[in-house]
Design an enzyme around this catalytic site. Structure first.
Site, PDB file in Angstrom:
ATOM      1  N   ASP A 152       0.813  -1.214   0.000  1.00 20.86           N
ATOM      2  CA  ASP A 152       0.000   0.000   0.000  1.00 20.86           C
ATOM      3  C   ASP A 152       0.849   1.269   0.000  1.00 20.86           C
ATOM      4  O   ASP A 152       1.978   1.278   0.489  1.00 20.86           O
ATOM      5  CB  ASP A 152      -0.868   0.041   1.263  1.00 20.86           C
TER       6      ASP A 152
ATOM      7  N   HIS B 130       3.628  -1.768   4.012  1.00 22.71           N
ATOM      8  CA  HIS B 130       3.840  -0.409   3.491  1.00 22.71           C
ATOM      9  C   HIS B 130       5.346  -0.160   3.336  1.00 22.71           C
ATOM     10  O   HIS B 130       5.886   0.740   3.985  1.00 22.71           O
ATOM     11  CB  HIS B 130       3.285   0.626   4.466  1.00 22.71           C
TER      12      HIS B 130
HETATM   13 ZN   LIG Z   1      -2.842   3.466   2.774  1.00 23.37          ZN
END
Ligand SMILES: [Zn+2]
Length: 234
Positions: A49, A195
């Protein structure tokens, strides 16, 4: 007095339901939501992400070295700052999904605002050459009222996750602990969230290689989210 107690209880129940629905991983008011899929096969989807940013080349090189296809959920306004990044992701055979244009919490936002977050981001993904289904991942996983309605009316699937180590401060600064957690927690049909391009997520970036090695050693095969959804037998 009795009325006040009943009213307070109902208000509490209402507020709790909204809070719970907003964060629930397997239920939303409308439309299809997946945190994992039901399958007997040793398959897993790695989802990445946020970004893109200058760390994209490092991420892509790690995935390429293991011949793993992942699913990226980049943010619209960052895609505009790195116009070639998503094209690189797409050209290497990865899937991309919609993670909104500005990455703000979309709970309680109007239908119009939600359209403005999603549709220009779709345009950017298509402009980068992506041709597959575009699934949606809500920023911060929050998704209540108009967002699921929009997704349902537009026939879009919501993709959440079932393996997410970064919220735990015990794990998120140590690549060894973080990768061990992901390898231990992954089951057939899991969707992993990382992430690795974000600031302060060096351990996540460093954990990518050992996560892939560890899961492959356990016999897992990496699939994109769309490939994984095709194997769902629930
Ligand atoms: Zn996000």
């Amino acid at each position: 007095m009795k009325k006040i107690i009943t009213l307070s209880f109902l208000l509490f129940l209402g507020a709790f339901s909204v809070y719970w629905l907003n964060r629930a991983r397997t239920i939303q008011l409308f439309g299809e939501i997946y945190a994992r899929v039901e399958t007997d096969q040793k398959v897993v989807a790695l989802t990445i992400d946020d970004g893109p940013n200058e760390k994209i080349d490092t991420v892509l090189a790690i995935l390429r070295s293991h011949n793993v296809k992942a699913t990226f959920f980049p943010i619209g306004n960052l895609m505009e700052k790195q116009p070639n990044a998503v094209a690189k992701i797409v050209n290497e055979g990865h899937e991309v999904g919609n993670h909104s244009y500005t990455h703000r919490i979309l709970s309680l936002k109007s239908y119009k605002t939600i359209r403005q977050e999603i549709e220009p981001t779709d345009v950017l993904l298509r402009r980068a050459g992506y041709q597959g289904d575009i699934h949606f991942r809500p920023p911060y996983g929050m998704k209540i009222f108009m967002l699921p309605l929009y997704l349902k009316l537009n026939n879009r699937k919501t993709i959440i996750w079932d393996v997410s180590p970064e919220g735990d401060p015990e794990l998120n600064e140590d690549a060894t602990k973080l990768s061990k957690f992901v390898i231990d927690e992954t089951t057939n049909g899991s969707i992993i969230l990382l992430h690795p391009m974000n600031d302060g997520r060096d351990a996540s970036l460093q954990s990518l290689d050992p996560i892939i090695r560890g899961l492959k050693a356990k016999g897992f095969v990496f699939k994109t989210v769309s490939e994984l959804l095709k194997l769902d037998r629930s």
